[in-house]
Design an enzyme around this catalytic site. Structure first.
Site, short mmCIF file in Angstrom:
data_model
loop_
_atom_site.label_atom_id
_atom_site.label_comp_id
_atom_site.label_asym_id
_atom_site.label_seq_id
_atom_site.Cartn_x
_atom_site.Cartn_y
_atom_site.Cartn_z
N ASP A 118 46.30 45.37 36.84
CA ASP A 118 45.09 46.18 36.69
C ASP A 118 45.42 47.63 36.34
O ASP A 118 44.86 48.21 35.40
CB ASP A 118 44.27 46.17 37.99
CG ASP A 118 43.83 44.77 38.38
OD1 ASP A 118 44.06 43.83 37.58
OD2 ASP A 118 43.26 44.61 39.46
N TYR A 122 43.58 34.92 48.15
CA TYR A 122 44.55 35.56 47.27
C TYR A 122 45.92 35.63 47.97
O TYR A 122 46.95 35.24 47.41
CB TYR A 122 44.04 36.96 46.92
CG TYR A 122 44.93 37.79 46.01
CD1 TYR A 122 44.78 37.73 44.63
CD2 TYR A 122 45.90 38.64 46.54
CE1 TYR A 122 45.59 38.50 43.79
CE2 TYR A 122 46.71 39.41 45.71
CZ TYR A 122 46.55 39.34 44.35
OH TYR A 122 47.35 40.10 43.53
N ASP A 172 50.60 37.61 37.33
CA ASP A 172 51.27 38.93 37.46
C ASP A 172 52.19 39.01 38.67
O ASP A 172 53.33 39.42 38.55
CB ASP A 172 50.26 40.09 37.40
CG ASP A 172 49.29 40.18 38.58
OD1 ASP A 172 49.06 39.15 39.25
OD2 ASP A 172 48.77 41.28 38.83
MG MG Z 1 40.62 45.65 42.21
#
Ligand code: MG
Ligand code: ADP
Length: 383
Positions: A176, A225, A41
Site C-alpha cells: 500500500d 489476515y 506481498d
Molecule cells: Mg490500510
C-alpha cells in the site's frame, strides 16, 4: 468526483473556520487497487498494483508549536498529539496513523515541526483501497515539507509501513505505502516485494478499470489476515524456505502432500497468484481479452476456494460484474472479506457496465454498491 477547485475551496473553508487562517500548502497521496496479487506481498511475491485518482489531501499550516492539530472531514472529528510524546494507546484512533508517521520519522532522525491540518480523502475508508496508506504518505509529505528535508519515495514508503506496523499495530506488507509513494501517472506497476524493485506496466488503450465497492464491511479482515499470514509462514518453513516466494510451483507440487491440507491450499493460492501477476501484466499490455478473463477468473476462484477470503457479498458482486455489458474480466481487490472488487471493462461500455452491475447487485443483496472508473495517478507529493 468533486471538481478539484470545489474540493480545495471546501477544505480551505473548513480550515479557516477551525484554525482561523487559511492553509499554507497542500499535500496529497493516492489510494491504490491491486489488479493481481492478493496477499502475495507479505510472502515476498509480486503484485500488479495501480495508484488511483482517489486520494487523500492534507491542507496544512505550520503552527510553530510542538503540537499537531488535525481535523478529518471524512470522520468529522478533531484530534491532536504532541511531537514530544510517544503514543501510549496506539491502535485506538485514526490519529495514530499520523502520530505513527511522526514517530517513525523521528526515530529516523528527521526534524519535525507542529502544524494545523485538515484531511479530506476520496479513497473510501476501510474498503481495501488503502486509505490508511494514503493518509500516512500524505502526512509524511507534510512533515517533509515543513522540515525542509527530502525523503526518497521508497524510503518514505518504508517509514510509513513501519508507522503502521509498529505504531498502529497493523502487520501490513509494503504494497500500500509503496504504491502510494511510487505511483506514476498513466501506468500500473509490478512490485516485486522481495527486493522492492518495480516495473511500469502500460495498459492497452480501450481497457477501462472499474472499482465495484460491495459496501460490505470487512469485519473479519483483521484476525483472518493474521491467520493467513501465519499459515503462509508455516507453509514456507515446512517447505524449507524463508518465504513462499522462494518456493517454485513444481517444488511445491512435489511436497504438497506433506503439508496440512489447509496450509497446502493457502500456499497453492499464493504461488499461483504470484505467477498470474506477470501473466496479467502481459495480457493488459497486449490487450489480450481472453487471457484477462481467464486469469481474473482463476484469481477469484483461488481467493474463494483456496485462500477463503471471499465474503457472500463478493460472490454476488462477481456474478453481477460478469453478467454486465462490456465486461472483460473481474476479481477481488485488497485483502478480501468484502470491500472493493475490480473489473476490466471495454472502455466505451463503462457506463453500461456500471448501470448493469448496480441493478443486479442491488437486487441480489439489497445493498446499493458504489461503482467508478479509475485511472493511474501520480504518487505522494505537494499539490
Ligand atoms: Mg490500510
Ligand atoms: P484501508 O486502508 O483499506 O482503507 P484500513 O483499515 O487499513 O483500511 O485503514 C482505515 C483507517 O485509516 C480508518 O479507520 C481511519 O482510522 C484511518 N483513516 C484513513 N483515512 C482517513 C481520513 N481521511 N480521516 C481519518 N482517518 C482516516
Amino acid at each position: 468526483m468533486i471538481p478539484i477547485h470545489q474540493r480545495q475551496d471546501t477544505i480551505a473553508q473548513v480550515f479557516q473556520k477551525r484554525f482561523g487562517r487559511l492553509p499554507q500548502f497542500w499535500c496529497r497521496a493516492p489510494g491504490r487497487v491491486d489488479l493481481m496479487g492478493s496477499h502475495t506481498d507479505y510472502n515476498l511475491g509480486a503484485v500488479l498494483t495501480l495508484p488511483i485518482g482517489r486520494d487523500t489531501w492534507i491542507a496544512a499550516r505550520a503552527n510553530h508549536t510542538r503540537t499537531v492539530n488535525l481535523h478529518s472531514l471524512n470522520l468529522n472529528a478533531d484530534a491532536s498529539f504532541s511531537l514530544d510524546s510517544s503514543n501510549k494507546n496506539a491502535g485506538q484512533s485514526w490519529i495514530d496513523y499520523v502520530h505513527g508517521v511522526a514517530e517513525a520519522l523521528h526515530e529516523e532522525g528527521m526534524l519535525l515541526e507542529g502544524f494545523d491540518g485538515v484531511i479530506h480523502s476520496t479513497v473510501p475508508l476501510c474498503s481495501g483501497l488503502s486509505s490508511s496508506a494514503a493518509l500516512e504518505c500524505a502526512a509524511a509529505t507534510v512533515f517533509e515539507t515543513l522540515g525542509g528535508w527530502n525523503l526518497a519515495p521508497l524510503q518514505k514508503a518504508l517509514l510509513c509501513q513501519r508507522a503502521e506496523n509498529r505504531y498502529v499495530g497493523v502487520n501490513c506488507g509494503i504494497l500500500d505505502q509503496f504504491t502510494s509513494c511510487m505511483g506514476r501517472e498513466g501506468c500500473a506497476l509490478i512490485l516485486d516485494c522481495r527486493d522492492l524493485s518495480s516495473k511500469a506496466v502500460a495498459i492497452a488503450d480501450g481497457i477501462g478499470i472499474v472499482i465495484c465497492d460491495t459496501k460490505s464491511k470487512r469485519e473479519l479482515a483483521g484476525s483472518e489476515y493474521g491467520e493467513r499470514r501465519t499459515q503462509c509462514e508455516d507453509g514456507a518453513r515446512m517447505l524449507g524456505a524463508s518465504a513462499l516466494r522462494e518456493v517454485t510451483l513444481p517444488q511445491f507440487e512435489a511436497r504438497a502432500h506433506e503439508l496440512p491440507a489447509i496450509v497446502a491450499k493457502r500456499c497453492r493460492f499464493i504461488l499461483e497468484e504470484h505467477a498470474r501477476v506477470y501473466a496479467l501484466a502481459d495480457a493488459l499490455t497486449t490487450g489480450d481479452r481472453a487471457a484477462i478473463r481467464e486469469l481474473t477468473a482463476a484469481s477469484f476462484e483461488g481467493a474463494a476456494n483456496l485462500y477463503e477470503i471471499a465474503a457472500p457479498a463478493m460472490h454476488a458482486m462477481m456474478t453481477a460484474m460478469l453478467a454486465a455489458r462490456g465486461v472483460i474480466g473481474a476479481r477481488q481487490a485488497g485483502a478480501g472479506f468484502g470491500g472493493c472488487m475490480v473489473a476490466f471493462v471495454e472502455e466505451p461500455m463503462v457506463d453500461a457496465f456500471s448501470a448493469d452491475v448496480r441493478t443486479r447487485y442491488a437486487s441480489a443483496t439489497g445493498i446499493e454498491p458504489e461503482i467508478y472508473q479509475v485511472t493511474a495517478a501520480a504518487g505522494a507529493g505537494m499539490i
